[in-house]
Every structure is written in C-alpha cells, then in structure tokens.
Design a protein around this motif. Structure first.
Motif, short mmCIF file in Angstrom:
data_model
loop_
_atom_site.label_atom_id
_atom_site.label_comp_id
_atom_site.label_asym_id
_atom_site.label_seq_id
_atom_site.Cartn_x
_atom_site.Cartn_y
_atom_site.Cartn_z
N GLY A 151 0.79 -1.23 0.00
CA GLY A 151 0.00 0.00 0.00
C GLY A 151 0.82 1.28 0.00
O GLY A 151 0.37 2.31 0.49
N ALA B 294 -0.48 4.87 -1.09
CA ALA B 294 -1.24 5.77 -0.21
C ALA B 294 -0.33 6.80 0.46
O ALA B 294 -0.83 7.79 1.02
CB ALA B 294 -1.96 4.95 0.87
N LEU B 295 0.97 6.59 0.38
CA LEU B 295 1.91 7.52 1.01
C LEU B 295 2.27 8.65 0.06
O LEU B 295 2.11 8.54 -1.16
CB LEU B 295 3.18 6.75 1.42
CG LEU B 295 2.98 5.60 2.41
CD1 LEU B 295 4.26 4.80 2.55
CD2 LEU B 295 2.50 6.12 3.76
N GLU B 296 2.79 9.73 0.60
CA GLU B 296 3.21 10.89 -0.19
C GLU B 296 4.37 10.48 -1.10
O GLU B 296 5.27 9.73 -0.70
CB GLU B 296 3.64 12.00 0.79
CG GLU B 296 3.71 13.37 0.17
CD GLU B 296 5.10 13.70 -0.38
OE1 GLU B 296 6.12 13.26 0.19
OE2 GLU B 296 5.14 14.37 -1.42
#
Length: 192
Positions: free
Chosen positions: A136, A139-141
């Motif tokens: 995932g 979903a992080l910057e």
C-alpha cells in the motif's frame, strides 16, 4: 542443479537456515525503527533480508544460488514463526530474483564488490516494486515513497552487498570454504 555438488547444496541449505533465524531476529529491530521513523524504518535495514542471496552466490558461484538461498530462507522463516505466513515465501522469491538477475547479467563470472553491491540493489528494486503494490505504498506521499526506495537501495548495496562480501571473505580466510569457489579464489590471491 545438475552440476551442483552435494556439499554446495548442503552449504546453501545451512546458510539459508542460519539467515532465516537472522531475518526473524531482525523483525523487532525493524519495528523499533518504524516506531521512530515511520514506514521508512524497515527500509533503513532492509538489506539484511537480502544478505543470504549475496553470500550464497558469492561462495558457490553457480546459477540459482541467490534465488534458491533466499527462497529457502523465507520458507524456513515461515516455519519458525514469521507472522506474515506463506506470502513471505513469495517475497523471498522476488528478493532472490533481483539478486539472481544481476549475477546472470554477468553470466555468473563476475563477483567483484561492485557486482555484489549491485545484486543487493537488484533485490532492493524487485522487493520494493512488490512492496509498493502489496504494502500500500501508493497511499503515502510521493516524496516519502522515493525516500523509502532510496533508503532500501542503499541498504541493499551496503548491508547485503558489502557486508555480505565482508562476512564471506572472513569465512573464506578461516579455511572453512577452501573447497568452494570463493575459498579457491582467496587462496589464489594469497599465493600471488
């Protein structure tokens, strides 16, 4: 594996078992680093989870050593208690493929420090791609994901590649690897 000697299979298996225990032991270290730095904490030491592929390939110097050692280590790690379960075997295979690809690109003829470090980078790249989709990371910057990737690549080069070489050379200098490709190379260097 037709041209593998029995003792090479034994050494590969023994290394895989030892490093499965090491891998499991480093999970709490990774969790501690995640507590301090967030998800990038694992990436700072991720190279430890590739090291057996570098060591086995460097010692044995035969096609498949990197892939097989990493895969077997993942299997053993699952059997002795990694909570990730069987998906860890897939991750081990993917890490092994990354290192194996680098050795294959040299036709299994070059085991210089640079190639060993590149093999660690190869594992870092393949494992990161797998982790991006399975973990995932999307979903992080974006900047953070890039930092994670860079940290993992550096860790792969230094911990798996360079430290793997140092450990292997140290073992070879004791004489325990005298009948393996690395041991023979070390002996040849000492004579000249």
């Amino acid at each position: 594996m037709n041209n593998w000697r029995f003792k090479e299979i034994v050494v590969l298996s023994a290394l895989s078992v030892v490093f499965a225990v090491v891998y499991l032991a480093f999970l709490p270290v990774g969790k501690l680093l995640v507590g301090f730095f967030g998800p990038i904490g694992y990436d700072l030491i991720f190279g430890i989870w590739f090291i057996v592929s570098i060591i086995a390939a460097y010692i044995i110097r035969k096609p498949g050593a990197a892939f097989l050692s990493e895969t077997i280590a993942a299997m053993i790690e699952v059997l002795i208690g990694n909570a990730v379960g069987p998906m860890l075997i897939i991750a081990g295979m993917i890490q092994g493929i990354g290192a194996e690809a680098v050795f294959a690109a040299t036709r299994y003829r070059n085991y210089s420090t640079g190639v060993l470090m590149l093999a660690g980078v190869g594992s870092a790249v393949t494992s990161f791609i797998y982790g991006y989709f399975m973990g995932g990371f999307a979903a992080l910057e974006t900047g953070y994901v890039i930092a994670m990737f860079v940290a993992r690549v550096i860790s792969g080069a230094l911990i798996a590649g360079l430290l793997g070489k140092i450990i292997s050379d140290g073992l070879a200098k004791t004489g325990v690897l005298s009948s393996y490709a690395l041991g023979k190379e070390i002996r040849k260097r000492e004579v000249t």
